[in-house]
Design an enzyme around this catalytic site. Sequence first.
Site, short mmCIF file in Angstrom:
data_model
loop_
_atom_site.label_atom_id
_atom_site.label_comp_id
_atom_site.label_asym_id
_atom_site.label_seq_id
_atom_site.Cartn_x
_atom_site.Cartn_y
_atom_site.Cartn_z
N SER A 116 -25.47 6.20 0.16
CA SER A 116 -25.70 5.02 -0.69
C SER A 116 -25.69 4.06 -0.55
CB SER A 116 -25.54 5.01 -2.73
OG SER A 116 -25.98 5.07 -2.81
N HIS A 117 -25.52 2.93 -1.23
CA HIS A 117 -25.48 1.72 -0.93
C HIS A 117 -24.49 1.15 0.34
CE1 HIS A 117 -22.52 2.11 -3.30
NE2 HIS A 117 -22.13 0.70 -3.67
N ASP A 120 -32.04 5.88 -5.29
CA ASP A 120 -31.22 6.24 -6.05
C ASP A 120 -31.51 4.66 -7.15
OD1 ASP A 120 -29.35 5.73 -5.74
OD2 ASP A 120 -27.67 7.39 -6.14
N ARG A 121 -31.39 3.67 -6.73
CA ARG A 121 -31.74 2.44 -6.93
C ARG A 121 -32.76 1.53 -7.17
NH1 ARG A 121 -25.34 -0.27 -6.27
NH2 ARG A 121 -23.93 1.24 -6.30
N SER A 134 -26.01 -1.26 -12.02
CA SER A 134 -25.94 -1.40 -10.58
C SER A 134 -27.18 -1.10 -10.08
CB SER A 134 -24.98 -0.51 -10.56
OG SER A 134 -24.94 0.69 -10.75
N ASP A 152 -30.05 5.76 -0.70
CA ASP A 152 -30.31 7.27 -1.01
C ASP A 152 -31.54 7.15 -1.62
OD1 ASP A 152 -28.72 6.66 -2.41
OD2 ASP A 152 -27.87 7.99 -3.24
N ASP A 181 -32.22 1.84 -2.67
CA ASP A 181 -30.88 1.85 -1.24
C ASP A 181 -31.45 2.92 -0.48
OD1 ASP A 181 -30.24 3.74 -3.21
OD2 ASP A 181 -28.58 3.92 -3.44
N LYS A 187 -30.35 8.55 -11.37
CA LYS A 187 -31.54 7.93 -10.94
C LYS A 187 -32.36 7.34 -10.55
CE LYS A 187 -27.79 4.88 -8.85
NZ LYS A 187 -26.51 5.30 -8.67
C1 VG1 Z 1 -21.20 1.76 -8.22
C2 VG1 Z 1 -21.98 1.02 -9.09
C3 VG1 Z 1 -21.92 2.30 -10.10
C4 VG1 Z 1 -22.96 3.40 -9.76
C5 VG1 Z 1 -22.56 4.13 -8.32
C6 VG1 Z 1 -22.84 4.82 -7.74
O1 VG1 Z 1 -19.92 2.77 -8.40
O2 VG1 Z 1 -21.04 0.54 -10.35
O3 VG1 Z 1 -22.71 1.98 -11.45
O4 VG1 Z 1 -23.06 4.45 -10.32
O5 VG1 Z 1 -22.03 2.60 -7.42
O6 VG1 Z 1 -24.32 4.67 -6.86
P1 VG1 Z 1 -18.55 1.74 -8.33
O7 VG1 Z 1 -17.37 2.47 -8.66
O8 VG1 Z 1 -18.28 1.27 -6.75
O9 VG1 Z 1 -18.58 0.65 -9.37
V1 VG1 Z 1 -25.12 4.73 -5.86
O10 VG1 Z 1 -26.67 4.32 -5.51
O11 VG1 Z 1 -23.72 4.61 -4.82
O12 VG1 Z 1 -24.67 6.84 -5.69
CO CO Z 2 -27.36 4.94 -3.69
#
Ligand code: VG1
Ligand code: CO
Length: 546
Positions: free
Chosen positions: A115-116, A284-285, A368, A282, A280, A379
Amino acid sequence: MTTTQQTIATQPIAGQRPGTSGLRKKVTVFQAPGYLENFVQAIFDSLEGFQGKTLVLGGDGRYYNDVAIQTILRMAAANGFGRVLVGQHGILSTPAASCVIRKHQAYGGIILSASHNPGGPEGDFGIKYNIGNGGPAPEKITEAIYANTQKITRYLTTVGADVNLAVQGKSSIGEMAVEVIDPVADHADLLASLFDFERIGALLRSGSFRICFDAMHAVTGPYAQEIFVKRLGAPAGSVINGVPLPDFGGGHPDPNPTYAEELVKVMFADTAPDFGAASDGDGDRNMIVGRHFIVTPSDSLAVLAANAQLVPGYANGLKGVARSMPTSAAADRVAEKLGIACYETPTGWKFFGNLLDAGMATLCGEESAGTGSDHVREKDGVWAVLFWLNILAVRRESVEAILRSHWQRFGRNFYSRHDYEGVDSAVANTLMTDLRASLAKLPGRTINGATIQSADDFAYTDPVDGSVSTAQGVRVGFADGSRIVFRLSGTGTEGATLRVYLERYEPDASTHGVETQQALGGLIALAEQLAGIRARTGRDQPTVIT
Ligand code: VG1
Ligand code: CO
């Protein structure tokens, strides 16, 4: 294609417990012999009745995506899947994968993404399993996968040539069919069925309304190109950084004011477009930016809920909304006015699945920068951008004007998240343990003139299946309704990331213009007093403020 099935002996590898969203580690960790194979076999061993069924496979295109896809295809064939739908070039954004699983009634899917998190040979890689509803596997399954990784003795694979992922079409590995599909079409068609493309297109082609979508060299480039430029007719330059790169161009594909610096620059220039957005790694954000104006994700969810009746796919009303616990209560205020329920879940999209499946919620969101609905079970970044564009096409007001009138009507939830990244794990864990130990004595105490009303460690009982998730974040509530939440990230790969979430409700519209960090100054000081962040971590300010 001639193939030989193989059973390879292996041993458990420590540390393969999925976090908030799948297993994320450094690429170099995933490259170790058997690392990926063990985890994939542990996924398959946790599932039942998938023989002959369809698996969806794709990722965000980051470094190692192509290698991992071929490994997983071979293993899926050896484990008895009947068919794999794989995105061309191994690409599927997370929401598109969810869409494909649902549309083609697949048994489940594997999404390759961190992801990010940054990519490239020195960056991160990740893998997660999604179930037949298209959503992330619930904790029951992720824990079963983890248990399997601890007792694994063998994995199944096949020997044979790589599948050509460059062209769409059908082939096979042994008995298993492989279909290389267009990664964009199904998702774009679904989005076109929800939004008023005619009206949005007219706005984008009018010449009097300009947008800038920053794909951050991540997976949404092709999706944005197809939807905003090709289908809706926005000028070609409306999408920037639109070519997906294995290392995201060296950037950090996290759409927030710190990492989406280029977009912020464009949107704060004198010649700024009317609307800006980013997604982001992947896809989804989403980050939403008006002209010289950043919308916080919590406010964005509230605005979408309050304006949903303007969007064809949601014109019949919302069944309910849901937000993760640390997300601000702005959406709760809208839900209350609409007379619908607002659910509060732990962090991570997997907790929304049951509510969506049961028809209890239509819109979901996280602070987030994740927003989505019951159209898929993830998302969805491009979906959120289209939702905003649909609202703008109908209301014909600026993003800032929409936010200001929203606050006027509902009051403003001043909100910010302070992240301390790369903190020593032992230090972060002690900080949380000490906070947890202090909870019982906090209610009734007054610090800096603020009286603590409640203090707990958030636990969630799923209203649909009754499953319980504990230790989801420390919450401290004050008498004036303000709130501080402390939790450790479950997606990082280096040390620990401490997240401090700050929220204060302000009904008085005459003070809605105050700068956010200033408006939250009192709470920021209280957080420091409660947790001793500076002394413990040696940091005098957060790494990232959103
Ligand atoms: C973070 C965010 C959370 C989100 C997760 C996956 O998790 O706070 O809200 O669902 O990333 O998002 P954490 O445990 O680091 O706070 V993504 O777009 O990285 O799949
Ligand atoms: Co993501």
